[in-house]
Design a protein around this motif. Structure first.
Motif, PDB file in Angstrom:
ATOM      1  N   LEU A 144      32.962 165.208  30.498  1.00  0.00           N
ATOM      2  CA  LEU A 144      32.947 163.773  30.211  1.00  0.00           C
ATOM      3  C   LEU A 144      33.271 163.494  28.749  1.00  0.00           C
ATOM      4  O   LEU A 144      33.978 162.527  28.435  1.00  0.00           O
ATOM      5  N   ARG A 145      32.786 164.343  27.853  1.00  0.00           N
ATOM      6  CA  ARG A 145      33.090 164.167  26.432  1.00  0.00           C
ATOM      7  C   ARG A 145      34.586 164.351  26.180  1.00  0.00           C
ATOM      8  O   ARG A 145      35.207 163.563  25.476  1.00  0.00           O
ATOM      9  N   TRP A 146      35.176 165.379  26.773  1.00  0.00           N
ATOM     10  CA  TRP A 146      36.593 165.642  26.547  1.00  0.00           C
ATOM     11  C   TRP A 146      37.463 164.566  27.193  1.00  0.00           C
ATOM     12  O   TRP A 146      38.438 164.102  26.591  1.00  0.00           O
ATOM     13  N   LEU A 147      37.113 164.144  28.401  1.00  0.00           N
ATOM     14  CA  LEU A 147      37.909 163.139  29.098  1.00  0.00           C
ATOM     15  C   LEU A 147      37.788 161.761  28.454  1.00  0.00           C
ATOM     16  O   LEU A 147      38.695 160.934  28.582  1.00  0.00           O
ATOM     17  N   ALA A 148      36.697 161.487  27.757  1.00  0.00           N
ATOM     18  CA  ALA A 148      36.550 160.199  27.070  1.00  0.00           C
ATOM     19  C   ALA A 148      37.538 160.084  25.913  1.00  0.00           C
ATOM     20  O   ALA A 148      37.952 158.973  25.563  1.00  0.00           O
TER      21      ALA A 148
END
Length: 123
Positions: free
Chosen positions: A79-83
């Motif tokens: 989720l951090r990377w995709l944000a």
């Protein structure tokens, strides 16, 4: 962690992949497969583990084999990377790269044409 919690985390990542890369697919594994090299290697590997863990968690005896810390870490990192992924920036980069390549081809072909015309004495 129950199978429903793993399923909820996988669903969040499923939605984030759809938003960030505009991917379609019926399951998380299908979207991860379609994303391919757009995802970093470590994230692809962890998401594959999460897909396998979903299947294992459906069986109560096999659910004990799932590493819950790894699922949590995968969920957080994905989720951090995709944000941080900006679909508009990816589209602009693709457009500029295509324009640059077309310009280079025109420059090389034009230079070759001028060279041939100069050798034949037409210029």
């Amino acid at each position: 962690m129950t199978p429903s919690e793993i399923e909820d985390k996988a669903e969040e990542i499923f939605d984030a992949l759809g938003r960030s890369f505009r991917l379609r697919g019926s399951s998380l594994s299908a979207r991860v497969r379609k994303a391919g090299r757009l995802l970093p290697r470590h994230l692809r590997r962890d998401l594959k583990y999460m897909c396998d863990a979903q299947e294992l968690a459906a069986n109560p005896r096999l659910a004990k084999l799932v590493d819950m810390k790894r699922i949590e870490r995968t969920h957080r990192n994905a989720l951090r990377w995709l944000a941080d992924v900006d679909p508009g920036a990816r589209a602009r980069d693709l457009l500029w790269e295509s324009a640059w390549r077309i310009g280079l081809v025109i420059l090389v072909v034009g230079g070759g044409l001028i060279t041939v015309l100069a050798w034949r004495g037409l210029i």
